[in-house]
Design an enzyme around this catalytic site. Structure first.
Site, PDB file in Angstrom:
ATOM      1  N   GLU A  17      68.111  93.515 -39.016  1.00 54.27           N
ATOM      2  CA  GLU A  17      68.229  93.320 -40.383  1.00 54.27           C
ATOM      3  C   GLU A  17      69.322  93.843 -41.287  1.00 54.27           C
ATOM      4  OE1 GLU A  17      67.536  98.218 -41.956  1.00 54.27           O
ATOM      5  OE2 GLU A  17      67.226  98.419 -40.236  1.00 54.27           O
TER       6      GLU A  17
ATOM      7  N   LYS B 264      61.211  99.100 -41.278  1.00 53.84           N
ATOM      8  CA  LYS B 264      60.870 100.387 -41.163  1.00 53.84           C
ATOM      9  C   LYS B 264      58.672 100.469 -40.671  1.00 53.84           C
ATOM     10  CE  LYS B 264      62.459 103.340 -41.047  1.00 53.84           C
ATOM     11  NZ  LYS B 264      63.672 104.445 -40.201  1.00 53.84           N
TER      12      LYS B 264
END
Length: 386
Positions: free
Chosen positions: A183, A199
């Site tokens: 990420e 997410k």
């Protein structure tokens, strides 16, 4: 001065950035020291130096005092929350080679929370959401790791098995940081800022049809898409605090990404911020909303009350700063902090909303702990004391 090993690896492209010629370190152990630290970082950049940044999650409480509460008794005042390592140059090189086939590998891991306690804390968060105190919270817990292997060897094994775009290996005195993060927190290329929150997670399967179904279910999951969109909106607002008006743009929503142990949903947002300093960027964006929840400050307070230990570098950020102001910082998930004796800590967690099922959230944490193993179906056994 000792030449402290520091490199950032993109295992998807096979390229790495190795910082060479260690010159200085800057540690921040109190909020009052932040201004001087930022000035020293900017001065080092003006001298052509490269910087490695190690940002503990709890730094956010100094950047945004409204997020802080009374400190836990186990939080020591002399632990740096920001460390900047200054180097003479950065070399573009290849990632470290994977260990040879048959090379011994072994570690053990044990969650530092029981399943029952975890379930109770998730229920507490669901009740807070029902009362309207928060919309979502990212709840995490630590896993203790033990191994006879050297930290660099552990990194090479796991990085080869779990390739990610934002990996890092840093030897910082008594600790080593092994990050396998997929990420991006934010990167800067001239005036353009890019954030890429992640997410929504589903496990990988060895059976191709089962694996395909898991990916399809994740991409069409109303719950996971709603969580992702909530964080996209949060980060759009954070970027709006520093960006040129009208320049914040959502470039992609709900992109499905494949990793050896999990599927994930990722979105991409860009903004123009030609005058934003590192200090301004961190005050506006840190910590990343994908690992706090929403509203950001309320979620940070709630998880601070419930989590059993400080997160440290986990859910903070590791990254580099170039002399010209360009930079790339990850969200330090799937990250192990390890000492020379082979003891370490890995954090895992996930976003909680009102319709979260505590048992399924626990299982999701176990999927994420697969980063400790060398295959999607064969992680190192993690022992959970009840």
């Amino acid at each position: 001065m000792p030449d402290m090993l520091c490199r950032f690896e993109n295992r998807l492209t096979g390229r790495a950035l190795s910082l060479e010629g260690f010159r200085d370190r800057i540690d921040v152990t109190s909020p009052a020291a932040l201004d001087e630290a930022f000035e020293r970082i900017e001065q080092a950049q003006s001298q052509g130096r490269w910087i490695a940044l190690l940002l503990d999650y709890e730094l956010g409480e100094w950047l945004e005092p409204a997020a802080a509460r009374v400190q836990r008794q186990d939080t020591t005042c002399d632990t740096p929350r920001l460390t900047a390592l200054v180097y003479e140059r950065a070399d573009d090189t290849q990632v470290w080679a994977a260990p040879e086939a048959g090379t011994p590998f072994g570690l053990t891991a044990r969650a530092l929370i029981t399943r029952a306690s975890y379930m109770r804390h998730i229920e507490t968060l669901r009740q807070a959401i029902a009362r309207g105190e928060i919309y979502q919270a990212n709840y995490t817990f630590p896993i203790a790791v033990d191994t006879a292997m050297a930290p660099r060897d552990v990194y090479c094994h796991l990085a080869a098995s779990h390739p990610a775009a934002h990996g890092a290996y840093i030897e910082d005195g008594a600790r080593s940081i092994l990050s396998f993060s997929p990420e991006l927190f934010f990167e800067r290329k001239q005036a353009t800022l890019t954030v890429r929150p992640m997410k929504g997670t589903a496990p990988r399967y060895a059976d191709p049809e089962q694996d395909r179904q898991a990916a399809e279910a994740l991409q069409h999951s109303e719950k996971n898409r709603a969580e992702n969109l909530m964080i996209v909106d949060l980060l759009r607002n954070d970027l709006g605090r520093l960006a040129t008006p009208g320049s914040v743009q959502v470039q992609a929503l709900f992109s499905l990404e494949r990793y050896p142990s999990v599927w994930t949903l990722t979105s991409t947002i860009t903004a123009q911020a030609p005058q934003a300093s590192l200090r301004t960027l961190l005050h506006a964006l840190f910590p990343c909303g994908s690992i706090t929840g929403a509203p950001k400050i309320a979620a940070m307070k709630k998880i601070r009350e419930l989590e059993i230990a400080p997160r440290g570098i986990y859910c903070g950020s590791v990254g580099w700063l170039a002399p010209d102001g360009d930079c790339s910082l990850n969200v330090a998930i799937r990250t192990i902090t390890m000492d020379a004796s082979g003891r370490g800590v890995l954090g895992v967690g996930g976003g909680i909303v009102h319709d979260s099922d505590p048992a399924l959230e626990w299982e999701e944490c176990l999927w994420k702990a697969r980063v400790l193993g060398r295959g999607p179906e064969a992680p190192t056994v993690v022992h959970y004391d009840e």
